[in-house]
Design an enzyme around this catalytic site. Structure first.
Site, PDB file in Angstrom:
ATOM      1  N   CYS A  50       0.986  -0.674  -0.285  1.00  0.00           N
ATOM      2  CA  CYS A  50      -0.098   0.206   0.050  1.00  0.00           C
ATOM      3  C   CYS A  50       0.765   1.508  -0.231  1.00  0.00           C
ATOM      4  CB  CYS A  50      -1.140  -0.359   0.901  1.00  0.00           C
ATOM      5  SG  CYS A  50      -2.099   1.215   0.761  1.00  0.00           S
ATOM      6  N   GLU A  79      -1.210  -8.947   4.278  1.00  0.00           N
ATOM      7  CA  GLU A  79      -0.888  -9.238   5.483  1.00  0.00           C
ATOM      8  C   GLU A  79      -2.011  -9.823   5.803  1.00  0.00           C
ATOM      9  OE1 GLU A  79      -1.582  -4.346   5.314  1.00  0.00           O
ATOM     10  OE2 GLU A  79      -1.020  -5.946   4.493  1.00  0.00           O
ATOM     11  N   HIS A 135      -3.462  -5.262  -0.066  1.00  0.00           N
ATOM     12  CA  HIS A 135      -2.927  -5.395   1.537  1.00  0.00           C
ATOM     13  C   HIS A 135      -3.095  -7.219   2.109  1.00  0.00           C
ATOM     14  CE1 HIS A 135      -2.805  -1.862   4.170  1.00  0.00           C
ATOM     15  NE2 HIS A 135      -3.597  -0.923   2.571  1.00  0.00           N
TER      16      HIS A 135
END
Length: 256
Positions: free
Chosen positions: A113, A223, A221
């Site tokens: 990001c 993660e 994202h």
């Protein structure tokens, strides 16, 4: 055997609107530890506390995380406007030279990001202040309401270069991702290769051409749900492998 260390770039914030902290999302630490197999180390991204040179020695790789503040437009030759949002000049002062140093040394990093945008700016690129205002673009921002699961839900496809690194890593030419950003790449920096784009043309997956180390970075994202997601898992595993290779090389060099 000691695991290699991944420096997770932190963000500045306030607890109860008055107590200053450096923070990092737990999902970043989880992905680094449980999927990449490395030790997560939160970095206070401020040159008054740490130097790029110190970080390069202490850490084996770096995760350039997302964050609400944006890269200051002066870093790519433009004047700030209300559309550019909030800034973190201290983080800019650490991450931009850190990216360039890692590219030169071959030290692995992965941008997410804001981190994805930092990689582009560090290599001389520019950013759009507000993607959703461009003709034909969708709103890539986080939904204003709803649960965390709804915010990080898979919302659009990313088409990948079929002969590229990301397609080889994911075993697919198209993947489904979340989207939680307002800004995005305008002009790619020198050596920035765009290998993935959203359905509206927004750049989503890049790497640095001819860099000797791992530089894969994404606008979404990964993660979130990294252990279970079929796109996030191979990305973090590949990053972890690159970090281990770097740490092994560093250890061999010290032994000589």
């Amino acid at each position: 055997m000691t695991r290699p260390v991944v420096g997770i770039i932190g963000n500045r914030a306030l607890i109860n609107d008055r107590y200053p902290v450096h923070e990092g999302g737990q999902m970043n630490s989880c992905a680094v530890s449980h999927v990449a197999g490395c030790v997560p180390l939160l970095i206070p991204a401020d040159p008054s506390y740490v130097s790029v040179e110190e970080l390069l020695e202490i850490c084996d790789g770096f995760l350039l995380t997302g964050g609400r503040p944006n890269v200051h437009p002066e870093e790519y030759g433009e004047e700030p406007t209300d559309k550019h949002g909030a800034f973190d000049r201290a983080r800019d002062a650490i991450t931009l030279p850190l990216v360039r140093a890692c590219v030169e040394r071959g030290q692995p990093f992965m941008g997410i990001c804001r981190g994805f945008q930092e990689v582009n700016v560090a290599m001389g690129g520019t950013l759009h202040p507000e993607i959703r205002e461009l003709p034909g673009r969708m709103n890539h921002r986080m939904p204003p309401e709803g649960t965390l699961e709804e915010a990080f839900a898979l919302r659009h496809k990313v088409r990948l270069d079929p002969e590229g690194r990301f397609a080889a890593l994911f075993g697919a030419e198209e993947v489904l991702t979340n989207t939680l950003h307002g800004q995005g790449i305008c002009q790619p920096g020198a050596r920035i290769v765009i290998e993935g784009r959203a359905e509206d043309g927004t750049p989503e997956a890049i790497y640095v051409k001819d860099a000797p180390g791992f530089t894969l970075s994404v606008q979404w994202h990964p993660e979130w749900n990294a252990e279970a997601d079929p796109v996030s898992r191979p990305l973090f595993r590949a990053f972890g492998d690159a970090v281990r290779d770097w740490a092994a090389q560093k250890g061999s060099a010290k032994a000589l």
